[in-house]
Design an enzyme around this catalytic site. Structure first.
Site, short mmCIF file in Angstrom:
data_model
loop_
_atom_site.label_atom_id
_atom_site.label_comp_id
_atom_site.label_asym_id
_atom_site.label_seq_id
_atom_site.Cartn_x
_atom_site.Cartn_y
_atom_site.Cartn_z
N CYS A 131 1.75 10.86 1.10
CA CYS A 131 1.40 10.95 2.51
C CYS A 131 0.57 9.71 2.85
O CYS A 131 0.35 8.86 1.99
CB CYS A 131 0.66 12.24 2.85
SG CYS A 131 -1.01 12.35 2.23
N CYS A 207 4.35 13.86 4.91
CA CYS A 207 3.80 13.24 6.11
C CYS A 207 4.93 12.49 6.80
O CYS A 207 5.63 11.70 6.15
CB CYS A 207 2.66 12.31 5.69
SG CYS A 207 2.19 11.06 6.90
N CYS A 214 8.69 5.23 3.65
CA CYS A 214 8.85 5.48 2.21
C CYS A 214 9.77 4.44 1.59
O CYS A 214 10.86 4.18 2.11
CB CYS A 214 9.41 6.88 1.99
SG CYS A 214 9.54 7.34 0.24
#
Length: 275
Positions: A131, A207, A214
């Protein structure tokens, strides 16, 4: 003369699940949260058709919809496992009372140990939870993965902008029987360095902002997303903010339980869990 039996109509749930598109949508959402465009791409179907069937599932409470924390124009969809479980066992009970028996043992949220999930005695799975701040959601998820898997999962959490573990996350965990006082925040780079080249079986983003940024992980790593509200955005006094931390901690416990069950089932079959 024997009177005719009054046969009830089939449960609405069976009609919903019998449709190929809705079944495949639920299959995908049982493994990861997705945006509408992602679902359309994964199913290779027009966006408007996917949206129609998503709305059918939402209307019956089987799928949840929430705005992305990163961009309110984007919607994330997730499966409502508890609602689906209850409807499933009600449908069975409508056919025969004996089929009601699973409702008390299969409901999501009642699994509390790895032995209950049937996780095999194999090498521990490396799981990375990500996150933004690595201060609340990912810390709680890491703690639940460690506790509920009883050593069958080796979790680590990290963030793109790591901060100290939030005191309310620690307090919420403690109220639910989870101790994360020994955990610490780390950056993604640090987590990858600590892994020392060992691949992660799963990367889970909890998140929406982290989901959007990512990095790409090579196969066989499976990347999953859980769209969880950020408890750090809670307003009010400490007790009111704690209430949101508790809600988030409970949802993460449920998510982890469901994840462990999927992993256990997948271990009995060839190939990775596909998202």
């Amino acid at each position: 003369m024997q009177s005719a039996l009054s046969i009830e109509a089939p449960p609405e749930l069976l009609r919903l699940l019998a449709h190929d598109v809705r079944w495949r949508l639920l299959w995908l959402l049982a493994r990861s949260d997705h945006r509408g465009k992602e679902l359309a791409r994964l199913l290779d179907l027009p966006q408007n058709l996917v949206s129609y069937h998503l709305q059918q599932l939402i209307r019956h409470g089987l799928v949840r919809e929430r705005a992305s924390s990163a961009d309110e124009r984007v919607r994330y969809y997730s499966i409502n496992l508890e609602q689906l479980s209850q409807a499933y066992w009600r449908a069975g009970g409508q056919l025969h009372p004996l089929l009601r028996g699973g409702s008390e043992v299969a409901a999501v949220g009642k699994v509390s140990t790895a032995s209950s999930t049937g996780l095999p005695l194999a090498s521990p799975l490396n799981v990375l939870v990500l996150c933004t701040h690595n201060s609340a959601r990912s810390q709680l998820a890491e703690g639940w993965l460690r506790q509920l898997s009883q050593g069958r999962v080796r979790p680590v959490s990290a963030g793109s902008q790591p901060q100290a573990v939030h005191p309310l996350a620690i307090r919420a965990g403690a109220l639910l029987g989870l101790d994360i006082t020994h955990q610490r925040s780390r950056s993604l780079a640090e987590a990858l360095t600590e892994a020392a080249g060992q691949p992660f079986a799963y990367v889970i983003t909890v998140c929406d902002r982290m989901r959007e940024r990512c990095p790409v992980f090579a196969a066989p790593t499976q990347v999953l997303h859980w769209s969880i509200p950020d408890p750090l955005e809670a307003e009010g006094n400490e007790e009111e903010r704690l209430a949101l931390f508790l809600t988030v901690a409970q949802e993460l416990r449920q998510r982890v339980q469901a994840f462990l069950l999927l992993v256990a089932a997948q271990e009995q079959q060839p190939g990775p869990v596909k998202s």
